[in-house]
Write a protein that holds these residues in place. Structure first.
Motif, PDB file in Angstrom:
ATOM      1  N   PRO A 157       0.778  -1.235  -0.019  1.00  0.00           N
ATOM      2  CA  PRO A 157      -0.013  -0.031  -0.086  1.00  0.00           C
ATOM      3  C   PRO A 157       0.771   1.226   0.102  1.00  0.00           C
ATOM      4  O   PRO A 157       1.810   1.298   0.695  1.00  0.00           O
ATOM      5  CB  PRO A 157      -0.606  -0.115   1.349  1.00  0.00           C
ATOM      6  N   GLY A 158       0.438   2.191  -0.828  1.00  0.00           N
ATOM      7  CA  GLY A 158       1.281   3.497  -0.874  1.00  0.00           C
ATOM      8  C   GLY A 158       2.315   3.496  -1.854  1.00  0.00           C
ATOM      9  O   GLY A 158       2.891   4.582  -2.311  1.00  0.00           O
ATOM     10  N   GLU A 159       2.445   2.159  -2.474  1.00  0.00           N
ATOM     11  CA  GLU A 159       3.679   2.146  -3.362  1.00  0.00           C
ATOM     12  C   GLU A 159       3.130   1.784  -4.992  1.00  0.00           C
ATOM     13  O   GLU A 159       3.855   1.772  -5.950  1.00  0.00           O
ATOM     14  CB  GLU A 159       4.542   1.297  -3.097  1.00  0.00           C
ATOM     15  N   ARG A 160       1.755   1.872  -4.839  1.00  0.00           N
ATOM     16  CA  ARG A 160       1.015   1.633  -6.289  1.00  0.00           C
ATOM     17  C   ARG A 160       0.874   2.869  -6.857  1.00  0.00           C
ATOM     18  O   ARG A 160      -0.003   3.803  -6.577  1.00  0.00           O
ATOM     19  CB  ARG A 160      -0.287   0.865  -6.036  1.00  0.00           C
ATOM     20  N   ALA A 161       1.652   3.323  -7.945  1.00  0.00           N
ATOM     21  CA  ALA A 161       1.674   4.651  -8.350  1.00  0.00           C
ATOM     22  C   ALA A 161       0.678   4.444  -9.685  1.00  0.00           C
ATOM     23  O   ALA A 161       0.456   3.794 -10.656  1.00  0.00           O
ATOM     24  CB  ALA A 161       3.036   5.006  -9.274  1.00  0.00           C
ATOM     25  N   VAL A 162      -0.184   5.489  -9.615  1.00  0.00           N
ATOM     26  CA  VAL A 162      -1.509   5.601 -10.539  1.00  0.00           C
ATOM     27  C   VAL A 162      -1.486   6.998 -11.211  1.00  0.00           C
ATOM     28  O   VAL A 162      -1.306   8.127 -10.343  1.00  0.00           O
ATOM     29  CB  VAL A 162      -2.843   5.587  -9.790  1.00  0.00           C
TER      30      VAL A 162
END
Length: 208
Positions: free
Chosen positions: A45-50
């Motif tokens: 969580p928090g490292e998925r770049a969108v």
């Protein structure tokens, strides 16, 4: 039509405050955003770049994705929109740019162009599929809205003409596949989502 197409960014720049008031925040888009999140490559969580193309003020789409562990890069042509988004979500990255002429951004686990991509002319939409592929990591999810057949239409926003353009569904599918995306789900005129026509696709894991 060409004049209306060229004035979309200026229209949102001029009426950003009105858009903030008028934009529904009940999040009828939630089921599609949940599908999008479920389609992202797995990661902490928090490292998925969108990348949110046509992010507007960041609400409600980017806000929901942030709440669900995404780090957002939001791009919008109207500086008044990105200023609001930046004030609301200062930990995210907000860039004022035309999606047809993007600065270097890196690559992403997911891309969203919700009710924004369809403000481009059909001619301008076609090369964007190569851009989507270039910006997408292998396995990345892509969520966008469109029309159902090739053509142009004019709506209104704050009493001014608001341009919309579309390819036909067969061409959208073909361009997605040509650029390494497989269609996961496609619904035309989704009554549960305000009549939107929605595409959810994933870039093949083996496609760089």
């Amino acid at each position: 039509m060409s004049k209306a197409a060229d004035s979309v960014i200026d229209l949102y720049q001029t009426h950003a405050a009105a858009w903030l008031t008028l934009r529904a925040t009940a999040l009828m888009e939630r089921p599609w955003l949940e599908r999008f999140l479920a389609s992202l490559p797995s990661g902490p969580p928090g490292e998925r770049a969108v990348l949110d193309l046509g992010c507007g003020t960041g609400q409600p789409i980017a806000g929901y994705l942030i709440e669900n562990g995404c780090h957002i890069t939001g791009v919008d042509g109207a500086a008044a929109m990105t200023d609001i988004a930046r004030a609301r979500f200062p930990a995210q990255r907000w860039i004022t740019a035309d999606m047809r002429d993007l600065p270097p951004l890196g690559r992403f686990h997911g891309l969203v162009a919700w009710h924004s991509f369809f403000h481009l002319t059909p001619e301008d939409q076609r090369p964007l599929f190569e851009t989507f592929s270039r910006l997408a990591l292998p396995g990345a999810a892509l969520l966008f809205t469109s029309g159902t057949e090739q053509g142009e239409a004019i709506g209104t926003f704050e009493g001014q003409p608001l341009y919309h353009g579309s390819l036909d569904s067969a061409e959208y599918r073909q361009r997605l596949e040509k650029n390494g995306f497989e269609v996961i789900c496609h619904v035309e005129n989704d009554a549960s989502c305000g009549g939107a026509t929605i595409w959810l696709a994933r870039k093949a894991a083996g496609v760089v």
